[in-house]
Each structure stands twice: as C-alpha cells, then as structure tokens.
Scaffold this motif. Structure first.
Motif, PDB file in Angstrom:
ATOM      1  N   SER A  73      29.903 -74.904  31.959  1.00  0.00           N
ATOM      2  CA  SER A  73      29.872 -76.108  31.124  1.00  0.00           C
ATOM      3  C   SER A  73      29.183 -77.278  31.816  1.00  0.00           C
ATOM      4  O   SER A  73      28.691 -78.196  31.158  1.00  0.00           O
ATOM      5  N   GLU A  74      29.135 -77.248  33.152  1.00  0.00           N
ATOM      6  CA  GLU A  74      28.503 -78.336  33.904  1.00  0.00           C
ATOM      7  C   GLU A  74      27.074 -78.001  34.310  1.00  0.00           C
ATOM      8  O   GLU A  74      26.171 -78.830  34.176  1.00  0.00           O
ATOM      9  N   THR A  75      26.856 -76.803  34.846  1.00  0.00           N
ATOM     10  CA  THR A  75      25.511 -76.452  35.327  1.00  0.00           C
ATOM     11  C   THR A  75      24.648 -75.804  34.253  1.00  0.00           C
ATOM     12  O   THR A  75      23.426 -75.745  34.388  1.00  0.00           O
ATOM     13  N   LEU A  76      25.270 -75.276  33.193  1.00  0.00           N
ATOM     14  CA  LEU A  76      24.569 -74.505  32.151  1.00  0.00           C
ATOM     15  C   LEU A  76      23.787 -73.346  32.762  1.00  0.00           C
ATOM     16  O   LEU A  76      22.768 -72.909  32.216  1.00  0.00           O
ATOM     17  N   ALA A  77      24.255 -72.867  33.920  1.00  0.00           N
ATOM     18  CA  ALA A  77      23.631 -71.733  34.609  1.00  0.00           C
ATOM     19  C   ALA A  77      24.637 -70.597  34.682  1.00  0.00           C
ATOM     20  O   ALA A  77      25.649 -70.717  35.385  1.00  0.00           O
ATOM     21  N   PRO A  78      24.413 -69.488  33.974  1.00  0.00           N
ATOM     22  CA  PRO A  78      25.361 -68.373  34.005  1.00  0.00           C
ATOM     23  C   PRO A  78      25.388 -67.708  35.371  1.00  0.00           C
ATOM     24  O   PRO A  78      24.466 -67.876  36.174  1.00  0.00           O
ATOM     25  N   ASP A  79      26.436 -66.961  35.624  1.00  0.00           N
ATOM     26  CA  ASP A  79      26.523 -66.194  36.861  1.00  0.00           C
ATOM     27  C   ASP A  79      25.636 -64.970  36.716  1.00  0.00           C
ATOM     28  O   ASP A  79      25.869 -64.115  35.859  1.00  0.00           O
ATOM     29  N   LEU A  80      24.620 -64.869  37.540  1.00  0.00           N
ATOM     30  CA  LEU A  80      23.579 -63.855  37.375  1.00  0.00           C
ATOM     31  C   LEU A  80      23.585 -62.860  38.532  1.00  0.00           C
ATOM     32  O   LEU A  80      24.128 -63.124  39.602  1.00  0.00           O
ATOM     33  N   PRO A  81      22.950 -61.694  38.301  1.00  0.00           N
ATOM     34  CA  PRO A  81      22.918 -60.681  39.362  1.00  0.00           C
ATOM     35  C   PRO A  81      22.014 -61.073  40.526  1.00  0.00           C
ATOM     36  O   PRO A  81      21.218 -62.002  40.429  1.00  0.00           O
ATOM     37  N   GLN A  88      25.575 -69.378  25.429  1.00  0.00           N
ATOM     38  CA  GLN A  88      26.586 -68.396  25.817  1.00  0.00           C
ATOM     39  C   GLN A  88      26.209 -67.794  27.173  1.00  0.00           C
ATOM     40  O   GLN A  88      25.235 -67.048  27.279  1.00  0.00           O
ATOM     41  N   ALA A  89      26.985 -68.125  28.175  1.00  0.00           N
ATOM     42  CA  ALA A  89      26.686 -67.660  29.526  1.00  0.00           C
ATOM     43  C   ALA A  89      26.640 -66.143  29.596  1.00  0.00           C
ATOM     44  O   ALA A  89      25.785 -65.561  30.283  1.00  0.00           O
ATOM     45  N   GLN A  90      27.540 -65.463  28.889  1.00  0.00           N
ATOM     46  CA  GLN A  90      27.612 -64.006  28.962  1.00  0.00           C
ATOM     47  C   GLN A  90      26.392 -63.333  28.347  1.00  0.00           C
ATOM     48  O   GLN A  90      26.146 -62.154  28.574  1.00  0.00           O
ATOM     49  N   SER A  91      25.616 -64.067  27.572  1.00  0.00           N
ATOM     50  CA  SER A  91      24.386 -63.529  26.979  1.00  0.00           C
ATOM     51  C   SER A  91      23.151 -63.964  27.749  1.00  0.00           C
ATOM     52  O   SER A  91      22.034 -63.870  27.229  1.00  0.00           O
ATOM     53  N   ASP A  92      23.340 -64.441  28.982  1.00  0.00           N
ATOM     54  CA  ASP A  92      22.239 -64.896  29.833  1.00  0.00           C
ATOM     55  C   ASP A  92      21.463 -66.030  29.175  1.00  0.00           C
ATOM     56  O   ASP A  92      20.247 -66.128  29.301  1.00  0.00           O
ATOM     57  N   MET A  93      22.183 -66.880  28.445  1.00  0.00           N
ATOM     58  CA  MET A  93      21.598 -68.093  27.903  1.00  0.00           C
ATOM     59  C   MET A  93      21.921 -69.235  28.863  1.00  0.00           C
ATOM     60  O   MET A  93      22.941 -69.212  29.563  1.00  0.00           O
ATOM     61  N   LEU A  94      21.062 -70.218  28.912  1.00  0.00           N
ATOM     62  CA  LEU A  94      21.229 -71.268  29.893  1.00  0.00           C
ATOM     63  C   LEU A  94      20.563 -72.553  29.440  1.00  0.00           C
ATOM     64  O   LEU A  94      19.830 -72.570  28.445  1.00  0.00           O
ATOM     65  N   GLY A  95      20.825 -73.596  30.176  1.00  0.00           N
ATOM     66  CA  GLY A  95      20.145 -74.856  29.946  1.00  0.00           C
ATOM     67  C   GLY A  95      19.111 -75.080  31.025  1.00  0.00           C
ATOM     68  O   GLY A  95      19.463 -75.440  32.160  1.00  0.00           O
ATOM     69  N   ALA A 102      15.074 -47.981  20.155  1.00  0.00           N
ATOM     70  CA  ALA A 102      15.454 -48.210  21.549  1.00  0.00           C
ATOM     71  C   ALA A 102      16.621 -49.180  21.567  1.00  0.00           C
ATOM     72  O   ALA A 102      16.577 -50.231  20.936  1.00  0.00           O
ATOM     73  N   LEU A 103      17.665 -48.796  22.287  1.00  0.00           N
ATOM     74  CA  LEU A 103      18.820 -49.668  22.464  1.00  0.00           C
ATOM     75  C   LEU A 103      18.838 -50.166  23.903  1.00  0.00           C
ATOM     76  O   LEU A 103      18.598 -49.401  24.833  1.00  0.00           O
ATOM     77  N   PRO A 104      19.119 -51.442  24.098  1.00  0.00           N
ATOM     78  CA  PRO A 104      19.031 -52.041  25.443  1.00  0.00           C
ATOM     79  C   PRO A 104      20.106 -51.518  26.389  1.00  0.00           C
ATOM     80  O   PRO A 104      21.107 -50.984  25.930  1.00  0.00           O
ATOM     81  N   SER A 105      19.775 -51.669  27.708  1.00  0.00           N
ATOM     82  CA  SER A 105      18.651 -52.391  28.279  1.00  0.00           C
ATOM     83  C   SER A 105      17.954 -51.474  29.275  1.00  0.00           C
ATOM     84  O   SER A 105      18.557 -50.567  29.842  1.00  0.00           O
ATOM     85  N   PHE A 106      16.665 -51.754  29.499  1.00  0.00           N
ATOM     86  CA  PHE A 106      15.877 -50.940  30.417  1.00  0.00           C
ATOM     87  C   PHE A 106      15.525 -51.719  31.692  1.00  0.00           C
ATOM     88  O   PHE A 106      14.609 -51.358  32.418  1.00  0.00           O
ATOM     89  N   ALA A 107      16.272 -52.789  31.937  1.00  0.00           N
ATOM     90  CA  ALA A 107      16.180 -53.571  33.175  1.00  0.00           C
ATOM     91  C   ALA A 107      17.564 -54.122  33.462  1.00  0.00           C
ATOM     92  O   ALA A 107      18.274 -54.540  32.551  1.00  0.00           O
ATOM     93  N   SER A 108      17.955 -54.121  34.702  1.00  0.00           N
ATOM     94  CA  SER A 108      19.325 -54.499  35.053  1.00  0.00           C
ATOM     95  C   SER A 108      19.435 -55.855  35.730  1.00  0.00           C
ATOM     96  O   SER A 108      20.529 -56.278  36.096  1.00  0.00           O
ATOM     97  N   ASP A 109      18.320 -56.567  35.871  1.00  0.00           N
ATOM     98  CA  ASP A 109      18.351 -57.814  36.632  1.00  0.00           C
ATOM     99  C   ASP A 109      18.534 -59.062  35.787  1.00  0.00           C
ATOM    100  O   ASP A 109      18.464 -60.179  36.303  1.00  0.00           O
ATOM    101  N   GLY A 110      18.741 -58.906  34.499  1.00  0.00           N
ATOM    102  CA  GLY A 110      18.944 -60.086  33.680  1.00  0.00           C
ATOM    103  C   GLY A 110      18.874 -59.751  32.212  1.00  0.00           C
ATOM    104  O   GLY A 110      18.563 -58.633  31.806  1.00  0.00           O
ATOM    105  N   GLY A 111      19.186 -60.746  31.389  1.00  0.00           N
ATOM    106  CA  GLY A 111      19.177 -60.564  29.952  1.00  0.00           C
ATOM    107  C   GLY A 111      20.576 -60.326  29.413  1.00  0.00           C
ATOM    108  O   GLY A 111      21.517 -60.055  30.171  1.00  0.00           O
ATOM    109  N   PRO A 112      20.742 -60.404  28.104  1.00  0.00           N
ATOM    110  CA  PRO A 112      22.078 -60.313  27.506  1.00  0.00           C
ATOM    111  C   PRO A 112      22.700 -58.927  27.581  1.00  0.00           C
ATOM    112  O   PRO A 112      23.909 -58.784  27.424  1.00  0.00           O
ATOM    113  N   PHE A 113      21.890 -57.892  27.835  1.00  0.00           N
ATOM    114  CA  PHE A 113      22.405 -56.520  27.832  1.00  0.00           C
ATOM    115  C   PHE A 113      22.266 -55.854  29.193  1.00  0.00           C
ATOM    116  O   PHE A 113      22.207 -54.632  29.294  1.00  0.00           O
TER     117      PHE A 113
END
Length: 498
Positions: free
Chosen positions: A132-140, A295-302, A349-360
């Motif tokens: 809510s403060e950084t608008l940066a989700p926790d990422l891999p 939505q942080a869990q969907s890899d959305m950010l500010g 094709a159902l996601p995801s084919f990369a594991s380093d980011g994105g909602p899936f």
C-alpha cells in the motif's frame, strides 16, 4: 551507413535485458547509425551473476572509435532496464551490480551458515514496507532492488562497506560518461521497494537501512549533467562539448513520448491511455488508471513516470513466453488460416511459460487441445504457422486480460492503446488484440527504432513541438469464434489467479 552533415546527432545507449543498442539519431529523429550486441550477465569476483559493465563499456568504446559519425554527436543519453543499481566507492564501482534474475534467496539458502540462510528472507519480509505504501509487489529473484541491496549488505558486508553512492542503472552510465553523480525517479520507482510513489519519497525501509542517504541528488531525466569526460571524448573522437543527459528507465522512456503536455502525443490525448512496451518484458502503463485497484498478487504495481507521478502498471514476460511458444518458428510465420485452425480445434496456451514475473508466474504453462475433454500436446506437434499464431494469440490474450485488470471496468470511452516494440510489428498480435478490445482504439508503432530509444532521444529534445509520427491504427481481425474462444480461455485461467 549515412554520414551526418550536421553537428548535433544524439547518441542513445539503450541497454535492455537481452540486447544492448547504440544509436545515433539526428534532430529530426532519423537514425544515422546503429549497432547492437547481446547482453548477458557475467560471474562476479564474489561469485554471483552480475551485469556486464566491463563488456558493455569496451563495446561502446570500440564501436565509437570505428564510427565516422562519432564526431557529430552533440548529446548522449542512456536508457536501461530496471531493477538494477550500481554502488560506487572511492575509486569507482564498489561491487559488481547484481543481475536481477539472480535468486538471492536461493543462494543464501545454500550458504554454509544454515541459520543465516533460513532467516534471510524472513528477516527481509519483516522489514519491507507494505504494498500500500511502495506499490511494489514482492517479486522473485532480485526484481525488488531493495532485496538486492539487503542481500549485498548482509552477505558481503566488506564489499558493502566500500559503498559511498548508490546510482540507478541509467545514472551509472551518465556518471561514467560525465563524472557527475545523479538519481532519477523513473528507475527508483520501478518495483524497487525503495520508493513510495504516492508521497514521492524514500520508503521507510530505505530510510531505516540508511540507503536513502547514499543516493545521489535527484535530477530530471532530460536534464543535462555536463559535458562528456575529456578522456572519453578524445578516445572516442566525440566533441569535447558533447552534453550528457541524466537518462531514464527504458519503459518510462516509451511512456514519456505520450505524456501531455510535456510531450506532444501522436494521437488525441484521452483519459484512458494505455502504453504497451514490449521486449523481454511486456509492460502495460496506464497513467490515469485507478491506483486503488492495483493487485500485488497479479504483479501489478505503481511505476513512476519521468515527471515523478504514479503510473499504474501491469506486466508479464511476454518476449520470453512468445519465444517459448514459437518453438523455433519465425515470429511472422502465422496466418489467419492458422488462427482459424487453432480456434476450430480449440488449441490454446495456458500460462505461464516464464517464472520470473507476471500474474501467473507460479503456474507452469501448457498447451491444450479440445473441449470439453482437453488433451495436453507438445508445442512441437504444431506446424510452424500454428506455433507462430499461438504465440501471438497467447500474448494478445494476456495483454487484454491485463488491460481489463488495470482499468477494472472504468469508463472506456475514448480509450487509446499504443503498442511499442516487437509486438507492434506483429500483425497477428495487433489484429487479435484489437478484436479482443473493441472498446479501445489500438495503435501500433511502425518504426524500426524501438520506443525505448525513441523516448530517450526525445527526452534530449524537450522543446521539440512536432514529434515524428510512427503510429498506425490497427484493424481487428474478423475470425468467427474468436470472442467465444477467448471467453473459454478466461474461464480456464480464472482458477490460476490469486
């Protein structure tokens, strides 16, 4: 190669995660010369994957020494990927900057001191600021730059003790070119957990760790730091008066081209503007979308634009996923007939084919055929045309899904969507995306110069009142069953979303 009769070419150093480019562009936006090289990490002296500063510096010098146009470059600016910071000591770089794909958590878990390794991520989670403060989700991996700094500080304290200044990656290159240290907001606000976009100040974590005091003074991305270092100018054959600009985060360079009133847009400014910057990452930036719906869990950010304003953003690793689905096919091998075949056989094709980011990112991608009884198939079992079409179709579907998530049902009248980068050149992707977003007017950038480099060039020409127009209106494909196909796809991915 053209030879410029003018004395005011702009040298653009555009460093992406996959490729680095060096371009010389005149005052009218014409590219006179360009070069590129693959950009890969190297193993640092401390044993972790690091950004290849030495290799890139050598390449820039070698390229410019061999250029007939170098002596005409009156300005230089760097545009780089995000999630990258450089620590400077008394005598230059204090420690090799981490590659953001390096999994600092995994490496610590493998450390000899099991107690420290087990506690590292837990300790970081306890001290980082809330979304809510950084608008940066926790990422891999190291995609949150604050985690990189925390890891370096605690894993290599002796190296960290040499740190006198922290620089965002574009400003490292500006420092190397000019000798002047600076910071800029678009890189600091790129999912770093170092910055609070809505109040425009460092996060509590950055302040508590003392990192905020290490950052160089803030300057605007378009500001001039001073002339090129005399030794570099002499070595490369550039003018002694060549001016070095502060530089910018690459996706924000794309966005800057369309921000009013500072930059003249190429389409009428609308309330619902979405810019899609494609490359290794496909990044959707929607300046006026509702911040509260991120939505942080969907890899959305500010994100933060070059003016320091909060920019709702969504993303996925579109370039990596597109290449995976191609399976060796060409990006333009697909056709409408192949699209018809995929729809008729309900091959998706159902996601995801990369594991380093994105909602899936936590789900393993798969290709299925048939409905209601679905069969998993190998990508290679499809023809080259079908693979190419499936890649375009999949990326268009994920892009559409993210656009809807960003706007969350907000009024879509006068909505404009502008696509930059490789996906803009893919006719199938653009026609499918336009069909899936009938309430948006979709435009494709048609120039070969990518939006990152174009935006960086334009930042050097702040007073330009007529930017080159490189946008074409996309036409929606008219393939029966596409909407129904997409609706079924949405139902299938619904259980994948957090």
């Amino acid at each position: 190669m053209l030879t410029s009769p003018a004395s005011d070419l702009t040298l653009v150093l555009d460093i992406g995660k996959t490729n680095a480019k060096l371009l010389m562009v005149d005052t009218q936006g014409v590219v006179f010369e360009q070069h590129s090289r693959p950009n890969k990490s190297v193993i640092s002296e401390l044993g972790y994957p690091a950004l290849d500063l030495d290799g890139l510096r050598q390449w820039v010098g070698l390229t410019l020494r061999g250029s007939a146009n170098a002596k005409q470059c009156g300005r230089v600016i760097a545009s780089t990927h995000g999630a990258a910071f450089v620590g400077l000591g008394d005598d230059g770089v204090a420690w090799a900057p981490l590659d953001y794909e390096f999994d600092v958590r995994g490496m610590v878990r493998d450390a000899p001191d099991a107690q420290i390794s087990a506690a590292f991520d837990e300790a970081y989670q306890l001290i980082r600021d809330p979304f809510s403060e950084t608008l940066a989700p926790d990422l891999p991996a190291g995609l949150n730059a604050a985690r990189q700094l925390y890891w370096m500080q605690h894993r290599h304290p002796q190296a960290w003790a040499n740190t006198r200044t922290l620089l965002p990656y574009p400003q490292y290159w500006a420092w190397w070119l000019s000798g002047v240290r600076s910071s800029e907001r678009s890189s600091l606000g790129c999912h770093t957990q170092l910055w609070c976009p809505q109040v425009r100040e460092f996060s509590k974590l950055a302040k508590a760790q003392g990192w905020d005091t290490l950052f160089a003074p803030f300057r605007d991305a378009w500001a001039v730091l001073g002339p090129l270092r005399p030794d570099l100018a002499q070595d490369w054959g550039l003018p002694q008066a060549c001016q070095v600009h502060v530089g910018v985060h690459d996706s924000n360079a794309c966005l800057a081209r369309y921000i009013e009133p500072e930059f003249p847009g190429q389409v009428e400014q609308t309330k619902a503007l979405t810019v899609v910057s494609s490359g290794t990452w496909t990044i959707l930036m929607a300046p006026n979308a509702p911040v509260q719906d991120l939505q942080a869990q969907s890899d959305m950010l500010g994100n933060v634009d070059v003016l320091g304003r909060t920019t709702p953003t969504a993303r996925f690793m579109g370039g990596r996923e597109f290449d995976h689905l191609l399976g060796g096919a060409g990006p333009d091998d697909g056709s409408m007939a192949d699209l018809r075949q995929l729809i008729d056989t309900h091959t998706r094709a159902l996601p995801s084919f990369a594991s380093d980011g994105g909602p899936f990112r936590d789900h393993r991608g798969q290709v299925l055929r048939g409905d209601p009884s679905a069969t998993r198939i190998l990508i290679r079992s499809l023809s080259a045309g079908e693979r190419s079409t499936l890649a375009a179709l999949y990326c268009a579907q994920v892009t559409c899904w993210l656009v809807k998530r960003l706007w969350q049902g907000a009024a879509a009248s006068q909505s404009a969507l502008l696509v930059e980068g490789p996906l803009a050149q893919n006719t199938l992707y653009m026609s499918i995306l336009s069909a899936l977003l009938p309430d948006h007017t979709c435009y494709a950038s048609t120039e070969t110069l990518e939006g990152t480099a174009r935006g960086a060039w334009q930042l050097c020409h702040w007073q330009v009142t007529s930017a080159p127009k490189f946008l074409n209106l996309a036409s929606a494909c008219a393939v029966d069953g596409l909407r129904e196909y997409h609706e079924r796809w949405l139902i299938e991915i619904d259980h994948l979303t957090p």
